[in-house]
Design a protein around this motif. Structure first.
Motif, PDB file in Angstrom:
ATOM      1  N   ASP A   1      12.982   7.167  -1.322  1.00  0.00           N
ATOM      2  CA  ASP A   1      12.017   8.263  -1.429  1.00  0.00           C
ATOM      3  C   ASP A   1      12.659   9.511  -2.032  1.00  0.00           C
ATOM      4  N   GLY A   2      12.041  10.024  -3.086  1.00  0.00           N
ATOM      5  CA  GLY A   2      12.532  11.258  -3.692  1.00  0.00           C
ATOM      6  C   GLY A   2      12.317  12.460  -2.794  1.00  0.00           C
ATOM      7  N   GLN A   3      11.352  12.372  -1.878  1.00  0.00           N
ATOM      8  CA  GLN A   3      11.051  13.521  -1.012  1.00  0.00           C
ATOM      9  C   GLN A   3      12.134  13.805   0.012  1.00  0.00           C
TER      10      GLN A   3
ATOM     11  N   ASN B   1       0.784  -1.239   0.000  1.00  0.00           N
ATOM     12  CA  ASN B   1       0.000   0.000   0.000  1.00  0.00           C
ATOM     13  C   ASN B   1       0.815   1.288   0.000  1.00  0.00           C
ATOM     14  N   PHE B   2       1.866   1.343  -0.824  1.00  0.00           N
ATOM     15  CA  PHE B   2       2.600   2.605  -0.932  1.00  0.00           C
ATOM     16  C   PHE B   2       3.160   2.749  -2.358  1.00  0.00           C
ATOM     17  N   THR B   3       3.658   3.946  -2.647  1.00  0.00           N
ATOM     18  CA  THR B   3       4.005   4.347  -4.018  1.00  0.00           C
ATOM     19  C   THR B   3       4.891   3.350  -4.735  1.00  0.00           C
TER      20      THR B   3
ATOM     21  N   LYS C   1       0.572   9.279 -12.446  1.00  0.00           N
ATOM     22  CA  LYS C   1      -0.055   8.027 -12.035  1.00  0.00           C
ATOM     23  C   LYS C   1       0.965   6.888 -12.090  1.00  0.00           C
ATOM     24  N   PRO C   2       0.925   5.957 -11.115  1.00  0.00           N
ATOM     25  CA  PRO C   2       1.858   4.827 -11.147  1.00  0.00           C
ATOM     26  C   PRO C   2       1.815   4.043 -12.462  1.00  0.00           C
TER      27      PRO C   2
ATOM     28  N   GLU D   1      13.975   7.946  -9.198  1.00  0.00           N
ATOM     29  CA  GLU D   1      13.346   8.800 -10.213  1.00  0.00           C
ATOM     30  C   GLU D   1      11.882   8.430 -10.411  1.00  0.00           C
ATOM     31  N   LEU D   2      11.586   7.138 -10.463  1.00  0.00           N
ATOM     32  CA  LEU D   2      10.197   6.697 -10.648  1.00  0.00           C
ATOM     33  C   LEU D   2       9.329   7.104  -9.459  1.00  0.00           C
ATOM     34  N   ASN D   3       9.859   6.942  -8.253  1.00  0.00           N
ATOM     35  CA  ASN D   3       9.112   7.356  -7.059  1.00  0.00           C
ATOM     36  C   ASN D   3       8.838   8.856  -7.068  1.00  0.00           C
ATOM     37  N   SER D   4       9.828   9.631  -7.487  1.00  0.00           N
ATOM     38  CA  SER D   4       9.681  11.091  -7.516  1.00  0.00           C
ATOM     39  C   SER D   4       8.609  11.518  -8.507  1.00  0.00           C
ATOM     40  N   ARG D   5       8.521  10.826  -9.624  1.00  0.00           N
ATOM     41  CA  ARG D   5       7.511  11.181 -10.628  1.00  0.00           C
ATOM     42  C   ARG D   5       6.096  11.034 -10.069  1.00  0.00           C
ATOM     43  N   VAL D   6       5.913  10.037  -9.200  1.00  0.00           N
ATOM     44  CA  VAL D   6       4.588   9.834  -8.616  1.00  0.00           C
ATOM     45  C   VAL D   6       4.373  10.765  -7.421  1.00  0.00           C
TER      46      VAL D   6
END
Length: 567
Positions: A483-485, A303-305, A551-552, A540-545
């Motif tokens: 995590d990109g954050q 249940n996460f990105t 959208k994933p 990079e993929l995580n940051s895009r979402v």
């Protein structure tokens, strides 16, 4: 049902072990649940009663009363919680605010209607005796309207008691915790707590019905007695309450029987993508028409990105290889996802080697290899006994981590490691998903390995892990190292200097029978797209979402094309 009642009466170890749940451990949850209900009802009465009394006395506001009743029924409390959390944060004030909005309409409407239904001859007589308008409202109209007023309060109390179970979604530990977090408390906790809440609601209904009867003026009681056989009414009410109780027990029992199917949600997407592939490029996924005749493969995720993205990547890649694929993403925590895999509700889902070893295989932290290859071999061997195959691991490792803001790091003495929290943790709040409390690679490990005892654990939805850190609702927050954050929010990722966290390379867990039936293209396709998932790529993929709000599914499609797997 017996196990559920036992959960209410006696403490037990949580599903994943490590913490005690049930029994006396429900008392803090019960206290918070009742406190939120009490505060919401008191505020609602303070706001609704004077306004309803004044408008009813003046004979104005009929439209306002009907509008309040209709809006109160139409606005969902969960939507109010989500909206209010943006401005009020994850705290009890947010929950009380939502419950007040839920409780106001019945109290306001019943007060207004009760005052308006007071016999006008009585009002005129009181006015003729020289009572002022204020005295008329307080000494005549309000006492005669009290039965209806208490009817509104009774309705609001029952509504709030039932709806306060949403508390965990805004960081408030009410009796909703065992219901929402069944991966920690188990099905017995969910069923037992649902039964407890139902009994609380019935008790509140009976209590306020008695109060409503007690505040009814004697003249009205005599009037009701002369028009309706009271003994018959009492028998009918007793039978109604008994029937209601039996209905609740039956409903809860049926819900428990079907609860396993409600732990996951997702979307279904079937089809066989036909890709034309040049023979020279071995990276491009080739569609095999024979795969279309094989059983449909259901891909799940947690249940996460990152899990959503990985689930989409595997689903879209297998579709491109010619398989019929369904998606059932957002299953929940690792325990729920594994249960779904074993039960056949999904055929495969991405998991992490460290989680497999510590949460599923119960390997002690000191016995987990910190070499990624060795940890994967250990995890793969462990899952074989459950007829589950672990496919090749990703190059990236996504370890659990704990982060603080720059301001918090400076305030605590420019800390950079988890060991630096020693002697400071007792004054700090730490946040994480509910299962963090029972996982050796999370809060439990911080306590045992680092000796850290935090002041408070804030249970949150994983999607809000960075929000609570930025907003200052937690001092130390669980994050993922991919995590990109972390970089975007300029957080300080505390170094795991005692090597608590094992390697967390992702691997697709698939039922062995499904993988065998799918044929060699299944393993070939999965391992092909897994090989390109390096740490920079996954960040990079995580940051895009998370940051760009894509959208994933779209991000997964971009990865497959940009990496050369699809044309």
């Amino acid at each position: 049902m017996k196990d559920a009642i036992n959960y209410l009466l006696h403490s037990r170890e949580s599903v994943g072990g490590g913490v005690q749940v049930g029994g006396s451990h429900l008392l803090p949850l019960l206290w918070t649940h009742l406190r939120v209900t009490f505060e919401a009802i008191v505020v609602s009465i303070a706001l609704s009663l004077p306004l309803g009394l004044w408008l009813g006395h003046k004979g104005k506001g009929q439209f306002a009363a009907s509008t309040a009743a209709n809006v109160g029924r139409a606005v969902p409390s969960f939507a109010v919680l989500v909206f209010a959390s943006t401005y009020l944060g994850l705290n009890a004030g947010n929950l009380v605010f939502a419950m007040v909005l839920l409780a106001i309409p019945p109290i306001f409407t019943n007060t207004y209607v009760g005052v308006r239904q007071v016999d006008r001859d009585v009002v005129d007589a009181a006015r003729g005796m020289g009572l002022s308008e204020r005295q008329l409202a307080l000494r005549v109209e309000l006492p005669l309207a009290l039965p209806l007023v208490f009817g509104g309060i009774r309705t609001s109390v029952v509504n709030v008691l039932a709806t306060a179970t949403l508390g965990p979604y805004v960081g408030v530990d009410t009796l909703g915790v065992p219901i929402i977090n069944a991966n920690v408390h188990g099905d017995a906790g969910r069923l037992g707590t649902a039964l407890l809440i139902a009994l609380l609601a019935i008790a509140a209904e009976l209590l306020f019905a008695a109060l409503q009867r007690a505040v009814t003026p004697r003249g009205l009681k005599l009037s009701q007695t002369n028009t309706t056989p009271s003994r018959r009414n009492r028998r009918m009410r007793s039978r109604s309450v008994l029937a209601l109780l039996l209905l609740v027990l039956a409903t809860v029992g049926l819900a428990a029987c079907g609860s396993d199917d409600n732990n996951s949600s997702g979307s279904a997407d079937t089809g066989t993508a036909a890709a034309t592939t040049p023979a020279a490029n071995t990276k491009i996924i080739t569609a095999n028409a024979d795969n279309g005749s094989k059983p449909t493969i259901t891909i799940g995720s947690k249940n996460f990105t990152e899990e959503f993205i990985l689930g989409e990547i595997y689903a879209q890649a297998l579709q491109a290889a010619g398989y019929k694929v369904k998606k059932q993403l957002n299953l929940g925590s690792e325990q729920i996802a594994l249960k779904a895999l074993k039960a056949g509700r999904v055929d495969a889902y991405p998991e992490y080697t460290g989680t497999i070893l510590t949460s599923f295989c119960k390997v002690k932290d000191k016995d987990v290899s910190h070499d990624p290859a060795a940890a994967f071999t250990q995890a793969k061997t462990c899952m074989v006994k459950d007829s589950i195959t672990a496919e090749n691991p990703t190059p990236f490792t996504d370890s659990n981590g704990f982060a603080v803001t720059q301001a918090t790091a400076k305030k605590l003495g420019n800390i950079t490691t988890l060991s630096d929290l020693k002697g400071k943790a007792s004054t700090l709040t730490i946040s994480g998903p509910p299962e963090c409390q029972q996982r050796i690679d999370c809060l439990l490990g911080l306590e045992k390995t680092y000796g850290l005892k935090f002041k408070k654990f804030l249970s949150i939805d994983l999607a809000k892990r960075h929000e609570v850190i930025k907003n200052g609702q937690t001092d130390v927050g669980e994050v993922f190292t991919t995590d990109g954050q972390i970089k975007a929010d300029n957080l300080v990722l505390l170094k795991d200097d005692m090597q608590l966290f094992p390697p967390y390379n992702a691997t697709l867990l698939a039922k062995t029978s499904v993988a065998d039936a799918a044929g060699p293209d299944f393993v070939k396709t999965v391992n092909l797209v897994t090989a390109g998932l390096t740490l920079p790529v996954m960040q990079e993929l995580n940051s895009r979402v998370d940051l760009d709000k894509e959208k994933p599914a779209a991000v997964a499609a971009e990865y497959l094309k940009e990496a050369g797997y699809l044309q």
